[in-house]
Structures are given as C-alpha cells and as structure tokens.
Design a protein around this motif. Sequence first.
Motif, PDB file in Angstrom:
ATOM      1  N   ARG A  16      52.613  57.573 -14.151  1.00  0.00           N
ATOM      2  CA  ARG A  16      53.264  58.522 -13.206  1.00  0.00           C
ATOM      3  C   ARG A  16      52.292  59.332 -12.273  1.00  0.00           C
ATOM      4  NH1 ARG A  16      56.960  56.554 -11.012  1.00  0.00           N
ATOM      5  NH2 ARG A  16      57.738  58.530  -9.982  1.00  0.00           N
ATOM      6  N   PHE A  17      50.983  58.358 -12.062  1.00  0.00           N
ATOM      7  CA  PHE A  17      49.878  59.089 -11.245  1.00  0.00           C
ATOM      8  C   PHE A  17      50.470  59.580  -9.933  1.00  0.00           C
ATOM      9  CE2 PHE A  17      47.318  55.883 -13.658  1.00  0.00           C
ATOM     10  CZ  PHE A  17      46.942  56.946 -14.586  1.00  0.00           C
ATOM     11  N   ASP A  18      50.064  61.069  -9.431  1.00  0.00           N
ATOM     12  CA  ASP A  18      50.389  61.468  -7.978  1.00  0.00           C
ATOM     13  C   ASP A  18      49.796  60.725  -6.960  1.00  0.00           C
ATOM     14  OD1 ASP A  18      52.522  63.205  -8.787  1.00  0.00           O
ATOM     15  OD2 ASP A  18      50.828  64.966  -9.174  1.00  0.00           O
ATOM     16  N   ILE A  19      48.368  60.493  -7.230  1.00  0.00           N
ATOM     17  CA  ILE A  19      47.374  59.784  -6.477  1.00  0.00           C
ATOM     18  C   ILE A  19      46.543  58.502  -7.089  1.00  0.00           C
ATOM     19  CG2 ILE A  19      45.454  59.888  -5.060  1.00  0.00           C
ATOM     20  CD1 ILE A  19      47.457  61.630  -4.051  1.00  0.00           C
ATOM     21  N   THR A  20      46.649  57.452  -6.457  1.00  0.00           N
ATOM     22  CA  THR A  20      46.089  56.202  -7.213  1.00  0.00           C
ATOM     23  C   THR A  20      45.344  55.592  -6.188  1.00  0.00           C
ATOM     24  OG1 THR A  20      47.926  55.488  -8.595  1.00  0.00           O
ATOM     25  CG2 THR A  20      46.360  53.943  -8.265  1.00  0.00           C
ATOM     26  N   GLY A  21      43.871  55.757  -6.448  1.00  0.00           N
ATOM     27  CA  GLY A  21      42.756  55.229  -5.604  1.00  0.00           C
ATOM     28  C   GLY A  21      42.026  53.976  -6.258  1.00  0.00           C
ATOM     29  N   ILE A  22      41.841  53.037  -5.311  1.00  0.00           N
ATOM     30  CA  ILE A  22      41.151  51.968  -5.411  1.00  0.00           C
ATOM     31  C   ILE A  22      39.953  51.754  -4.495  1.00  0.00           C
ATOM     32  CG2 ILE A  22      41.422  49.148  -5.651  1.00  0.00           C
ATOM     33  CD1 ILE A  22      44.240  49.863  -6.012  1.00  0.00           C
ATOM     34  N   ASN A  23      38.662  51.564  -5.007  1.00  0.00           N
ATOM     35  CA  ASN A  23      37.641  51.671  -4.131  1.00  0.00           C
ATOM     36  C   ASN A  23      37.012  50.249  -3.846  1.00  0.00           C
ATOM     37  OD1 ASN A  23      35.827  50.984  -6.324  1.00  0.00           O
ATOM     38  ND2 ASN A  23      35.553  53.023  -7.069  1.00  0.00           N
ATOM     39  N   GLU A  24      37.395  49.364  -4.399  1.00  0.00           N
ATOM     40  CA  GLU A  24      36.995  47.974  -3.956  1.00  0.00           C
ATOM     41  C   GLU A  24      38.038  46.954  -3.882  1.00  0.00           C
ATOM     42  OE1 GLU A  24      33.003  46.344  -5.202  1.00  0.00           O
ATOM     43  OE2 GLU A  24      32.978  48.060  -6.518  1.00  0.00           O
ATOM     44  N   ARG A  25      38.717  46.749  -2.891  1.00  0.00           N
ATOM     45  CA  ARG A  25      39.807  45.907  -2.926  1.00  0.00           C
ATOM     46  C   ARG A  25      39.529  44.711  -1.659  1.00  0.00           C
ATOM     47  NH1 ARG A  25      42.274  45.705   1.497  1.00  0.00           N
ATOM     48  NH2 ARG A  25      41.529  47.726   1.873  1.00  0.00           N
ATOM     49  N   TRP A  26      39.458  43.514  -2.235  1.00  0.00           N
ATOM     50  CA  TRP A  26      39.368  42.336  -1.192  1.00  0.00           C
ATOM     51  C   TRP A  26      40.639  42.391  -0.289  1.00  0.00           C
ATOM     52  CZ3 TRP A  26      35.029  40.002   0.062  1.00  0.00           C
ATOM     53  CH2 TRP A  26      34.039  40.219  -0.846  1.00  0.00           C
ATOM     54  N   TRP A  27      40.378  42.240   0.963  1.00  0.00           N
ATOM     55  CA  TRP A  27      41.490  42.166   1.789  1.00  0.00           C
ATOM     56  C   TRP A  27      42.117  40.761   2.199  1.00  0.00           C
ATOM     57  CZ3 TRP A  27      43.310  39.913   6.370  1.00  0.00           C
ATOM     58  CH2 TRP A  27      44.147  40.443   6.891  1.00  0.00           C
ATOM     59  N   ASP A  28      43.130  40.365   1.969  1.00  0.00           N
ATOM     60  CA  ASP A  28      43.564  38.894   2.548  1.00  0.00           C
ATOM     61  C   ASP A  28      45.109  38.996   2.505  1.00  0.00           C
ATOM     62  OD1 ASP A  28      44.748  38.099  -0.132  1.00  0.00           O
ATOM     63  OD2 ASP A  28      42.829  37.866  -0.930  1.00  0.00           O
ATOM     64  N   GLU A  29      45.559  37.890   3.079  1.00  0.00           N
ATOM     65  CA  GLU A  29      46.990  38.051   3.469  1.00  0.00           C
ATOM     66  C   GLU A  29      47.845  37.538   2.383  1.00  0.00           C
ATOM     67  OE1 GLU A  29      47.320  35.348   6.822  1.00  0.00           O
ATOM     68  OE2 GLU A  29      46.209  36.740   8.346  1.00  0.00           O
ATOM     69  N   SER A  30      47.155  37.394   1.253  1.00  0.00           N
ATOM     70  CA  SER A  30      48.071  36.832  -0.104  1.00  0.00           C
ATOM     71  C   SER A  30      48.667  37.942  -0.802  1.00  0.00           C
ATOM     72  CB  SER A  30      47.244  36.006  -0.906  1.00  0.00           C
ATOM     73  OG  SER A  30      46.199  36.858  -1.466  1.00  0.00           O
ATOM     74  N   SER A  31      48.146  39.176  -0.430  1.00  0.00           N
ATOM     75  CA  SER A  31      48.763  40.649  -1.170  1.00  0.00           C
ATOM     76  C   SER A  31      49.512  41.579  -0.091  1.00  0.00           C
ATOM     77  CB  SER A  31      47.397  41.385  -1.759  1.00  0.00           C
ATOM     78  OG  SER A  31      46.826  40.422  -2.444  1.00  0.00           O
ATOM     79  N   ASP A  32      50.469  42.044  -0.618  1.00  0.00           N
ATOM     80  CA  ASP A  32      51.200  42.939   0.115  1.00  0.00           C
ATOM     81  C   ASP A  32      50.868  44.341  -0.234  1.00  0.00           C
ATOM     82  OD1 ASP A  32      52.966  44.471   1.715  1.00  0.00           O
ATOM     83  OD2 ASP A  32      54.885  43.452   1.218  1.00  0.00           O
ATOM     84  N   MET A  58      52.233  59.707  -4.036  1.00  0.00           N
ATOM     85  CA  MET A  58      53.786  59.815  -4.252  1.00  0.00           C
ATOM     86  C   MET A  58      54.241  60.133  -3.110  1.00  0.00           C
ATOM     87  SD  MET A  58      54.255  58.663  -7.239  1.00  0.00           S
ATOM     88  CE  MET A  58      55.925  59.176  -7.863  1.00  0.00           C
ATOM     89  N   GLN A  59      55.471  59.937  -2.708  1.00  0.00           N
ATOM     90  CA  GLN A  59      56.012  60.110  -1.416  1.00  0.00           C
ATOM     91  C   GLN A  59      56.517  61.577  -1.454  1.00  0.00           C
ATOM     92  OE1 GLN A  59      59.102  57.144  -0.624  1.00  0.00           O
ATOM     93  NE2 GLN A  59      57.649  55.750   0.095  1.00  0.00           N
ATOM     94  N   ARG A  60      56.729  62.032  -2.567  1.00  0.00           N
ATOM     95  CA  ARG A  60      57.330  63.471  -2.605  1.00  0.00           C
ATOM     96  C   ARG A  60      56.202  64.399  -2.077  1.00  0.00           C
ATOM     97  NH1 ARG A  60      54.770  65.672  -6.966  1.00  0.00           N
ATOM     98  NH2 ARG A  60      54.341  64.456  -8.662  1.00  0.00           N
ATOM     99  N   LEU A  61      54.836  64.047  -2.046  1.00  0.00           N
ATOM    100  CA  LEU A  61      53.752  64.615  -1.606  1.00  0.00           C
ATOM    101  C   LEU A  61      53.688  64.790  -0.241  1.00  0.00           C
ATOM    102  CD1 LEU A  61      50.903  63.676  -4.003  1.00  0.00           C
ATOM    103  CD2 LEU A  61      52.154  65.866  -4.265  1.00  0.00           C
TER     104      LEU A  61
END
Length: 200
Positions: A16-32, A58-61
């Motif tokens: 139940r993390f309030d914030i989740t950060g990912i610093n290296e994500r490959w962008w492609d159209e296979s992932s929503d 989290m949307q409550r923030l």
Amino acid sequence: MSNKQEELETLAQSQRFDITGINERWWDESSDWNALLDGCKPFIRYRQGRRGPLMYAMQRLECMEEVTAGNNIPVRIKGQTNNVDVIIGVYYRPPGQDYDVDKLFLDELRDTSKSTALVLMGNFNLPEINCEHHTADTTWARRFLKILDDNFMEQVLMELTQKDALLDLLLVNGVDPVSEGDIGGCLGHSDHEVIEFEIL
C-alpha cells in the motif's frame, strides 16, 4: 519492464505504497502504464524506444505534476493539515548524455531544489561519486555535487543499489525528511535494488 509489471503491481498493492517510482522504464506500446496500479494516478514521461521515469500516486493524495523542460517527473503533493507541500520526483539520467542535455538536467535539478520540502529518487548514473566522502572523479560529477551543496540537498543512501555501485540516489533537503531507506530485493531480473522509505 513488461516482465516485471505483475511483480511490481503485487508489491505496490500489498505494501500500500502512497508513491511508487520507477526510474528506468522502456516505453513501448505493449504496456498500458496508465492502468497498471489500481487506485493510483500515473505520471509518465514517454520517450519512444528509450528509458524514462514513471511515478504512481494514490488517488486520495492531492497532487499535481510540476512543469519541466526535461524528461524527469517532479510532482507536488499537497500538505495535510498544517504541513507544507512536498515535491517528490523520479529522475533518470542516462549514461553518456551530451553536455547540453546534462546542463538542462542540472538546471532542472537546481530549479526543483527551491521547494521547501523535497524528496528526489532515481538513477543518476554517477558511479564516480563517492557518497561517503562527498567527492567525485569527473568534472560533471563535481558539478552535480556542487548543485547539491549550493541548494542544501543531501544524498541519504549509502548502501550499494546496483551490483557494486551506488547509482540510485535519494536526495532530500531539510532535517530528517525521510526514514532510513530499506534496500533489498529486485523486480524480475533487474540488477537494481528496490528502495523503500517513509516521508516523515
């Protein structure tokens, strides 16, 4: 990153993390990426065929993305009750950037640092920095440390986060704004450790 999505979702939802950060994500159209974490609002930098950062809140923030010219994601989180707003950022600096892009990166870091309360996480790809002694072997890394010093930012992680290097940094300003980071475990076959911390 697609091979790690299910593991990321399980981890984020179970903790139940309030914030989740990912610093290296490959962008492609296979992932929503907009639908990955239920109950969270995504902040995404799209860089076709290249790595980039991603953050979920989290949307409550009550939060809003700060406008920047670069590829990093600073988000302003509205303070609760009498607390000040907090800027939380996810940064990714690819290795081997040219001088102009690196200068823009440093300018953006300096501008973001003017926030009263600041927590920046990410992969800065600066293995030449010795965080324990606050020294660096290259001109650019020394400029990076000078930006931190001039703007009262501190790097709080001391454990290695990627094999034998400290590439993932946690930058803060103020006095004890975060708990000591808990470092350990990887998503999928990633060679970067997961870092968990609490904003106090």
